[in-house]
Enzyme design. Structure first.
Site, short mmCIF file in Angstrom:
data_model
loop_
_atom_site.label_atom_id
_atom_site.label_comp_id
_atom_site.label_asym_id
_atom_site.label_seq_id
_atom_site.Cartn_x
_atom_site.Cartn_y
_atom_site.Cartn_z
CG HIS A 274 32.52 38.56 37.66
ND1 HIS A 274 33.53 38.45 38.59
CD2 HIS A 274 33.14 38.57 36.46
CE1 HIS A 274 34.70 38.41 37.98
NE2 HIS A 274 34.48 38.46 36.68
CG ASP B 158 33.19 37.78 41.90
OD1 ASP B 158 32.16 37.34 41.38
OD2 ASP B 158 34.14 38.26 41.24
N GLY C 251 38.69 37.58 31.08
CA GLY C 251 38.68 36.17 30.74
C GLY C 251 39.50 35.34 31.71
CG ASN C 252 43.67 35.72 33.12
OD1 ASN C 252 44.25 36.50 32.41
ND2 ASN C 252 44.08 34.47 33.28
CB SER C 253 37.15 36.60 35.87
OG SER C 253 37.48 37.95 35.81
CB ALA D 252 39.03 42.28 39.98
CG LEU E 233 30.26 42.64 65.90
CD1 LEU E 233 31.14 43.87 65.76
CD2 LEU E 233 30.53 41.95 67.24
#
Length: 484
Positions: free
Chosen positions: A134, A164, A236-238, A255, A296
């Protein structure tokens, strides 16, 4: 001759005042000294209170003194980068209305959307950088800024929206990479440190502990097996690093949760993608740019108290099988309609979403052990997961769908309660386009009934219906389209 005695008397008074003042001062000092000496117990005679045990950072790791996190962070921070992405979009005063956009193309304007995030260098020799999907989704241009100030253009290698995870490559000398830890060994209570670029203010370090592992019940996200931490993870830490006290990468920050929205800041609920999962996705992206998942090949529904009673179950949890696709891993393993999967590889399966999440985290050809209830009796089966197609051509299913390409729904959309298949592309003037299908439509059901995913959609065309209609969800509304 008379003698004036006033100066002498003044000198005598002055001397007397000085003497009294000195005496008063000395007396105060002496009184204080006497009180402190004789009335205060001697320190040597004081009995120290019993020591109190409090939680604190360890003072040593592997026998090495560690009074501060600074020595470890000096090795870690050069491997964490800031990610700056730009996306060029066309905006029109008529919004997304295709008719007016075609009629007045000159009225559309180009706008640049910019976003900031973080990334982690995991291979210095090849310049490989992990971040979140993201962070760079839809970007036309991505650059990274190293901790020493160098700004570099990043080459996009691939990404996996459902976990992600995204992979980039940069070219530079003297890069620093983080070693990956075995995130399966993380325990609740382990100390961790988050490094990233929150709110674009610059590289920032926060610390905390592992609050939980294996989190998989967050709304709006894809396949989940998150590390939960109380280390601050803000916007911003993402894509940044979650490291242990050895400076090894244990997770990719992805997140934070706040009922008031991300702008409200951190409340101690941060989530990171485990390093083992990120490494598995990275290897696949680096090898071929795509991620292959095992499945499966079944459709299921949640076990309600009524279903549990009808199937002779003591407890109302698990995933009840409603369809087994021909030629699937489930068919080869001997699973049947009516079986209830209650555990996979020892992990409890509470419902259909939990079983789907479990499959989504497994690579192709994974061997899994399933705990099943059949006719109310316990049964254990082994299956080797097979790859299911992620997209299919409409013309291969039915000529009336020629020109359309169908794909699996993003897992984040499924977690919002949507099921079906996505119309990924529609060729202009094709039969599917003339029948009213549009790119972005979600097909929920059809003449052949409902289906939960692309496998079910494909299986439903085993016998082509004489009349074909599709129930379509578009812009929040449902409608039926006849396919001619």
């Amino acid at each position: 001759m008379t003698t004036d005695r006033r100066p002498a008397r003044r000198r005598a008074k002055t001397s007397l005042l000085l003497a009294l003042t000195a005496a008063a001062a000395f007396g105060g000092f002496a009184a204080t000294w006497v009180r402190e000496t004789f009335q205060t117990p001697a320190l040597a005679a004081t009995v120290p209170p019993p020591a109190t045990t409090v939680a604190a950072l360890p003072v040593a790791v592997e026998g090495q003194p560690l009074p501060s996190l600074a020595p470890m962070l000096r090795k870690v921070t050069p491997a964490v980068v800031s990610v700056h992405s730009k996306q060029r979009v066309r905006v029109s005063p008529f919004g997304n209305d295709p008719f007016f956009r075609r009629m007045f193309p000159d009225m559309t304007q180009e706008r640049i959307n910019e976003s900031l995030g973080s990334g982690v260098i995991v291979d210095a020799a090849r310049g490989l950088v992990l971040t979140n999907h993201h962070v760079i989704e839809g970007a036309d241009d991505v650059s990274v800024t190293l901790s020493d100030g160098r700004e570099l253009r990043a080459e996009f290698i691939g990404s996996d929206p459902d976990t992600d995870v995204a992979l980039m490559r940069i070219k530079a000398d003297k890069l620093t990479a983080l070693a990956l830890a075995n995130s399966d060994q993380l325990q609740v209570g382990d100390f961790v440190v988050a490094v990233g670029n929150p709110f674009g203010v610059g590289q920032t370090v926060t610390s905390g502990i592992v609050s939980a592992v294996g989190r998989s019940n967050l709304p709006g996200l894809g396949f989940q097996n998150f590390i939960q931490t109380d280390a601050s993870i803000n916007p911003g830490n993402s894509g940044g690093a979650l490291v242990n006290l050895r400076g090894e990468l244990v997770g990719i920050n992805t997140a934070s949760f706040n009922p008031r929205g991300s702008a409200a800041g951190n409340i101690g609920l941060g989530f990171a993608i485990p390093a083992n999962l990120a490494a598995s996705i990275m290897r696949q992206l680096n090898d071929g740019g795509t991620v292959r998942r095992g499945a499966l090949g079944i459709e299921t529904q949640d076990v309600t108290p009524q279903i549990a009673q009808g199937l002779g179950l003591d407890q109302s949890y698990g995933a009840a099988i409603t369809r087994v696709y021909p030629g699937s891993a489930a068919a080869a393993a001997g699973l049947r309609v009516g079986d209830v999967v209650v555990a996979a590889n020892g992990q409890r399966v509470d419902n259909s979403a939990a079983l789907r999440n479990f499959q989504g985290l497994q690579p192709v050809n994974s061997k899994v052990t399933l705990d099943v209830r059949r006719d109310g009796k316990p049964l254990q089966l082994s299956a080797t997961l097979r790859e299911q197609p992620r997209e299919t051509s409409g013309g291969d299913l039915d000529p009336r769908l020629a020109g359309a390409k169908f794909a699996e729904l993003p897992e984040s959309l499924r977690r919002q309660g949507v099921s079906g298949v996505l119309v990924e592309e529609v060729e202009r003037n094709s039969r599917a386009a003339r029948n009213g299908l549009r790119k972005g439509d979600v097909v929920l059901a059809g003449t052949m009934g409902e289906f939960g995913d692309l496998g079910g959609f494909r299986a439903s065309f085993g016998d082509r219906p004489q009349e074909l209609w599709l129930r379509v969800w578009r812009n929040g509304r449902q409608g039926d389209l006849p396919m001619r």
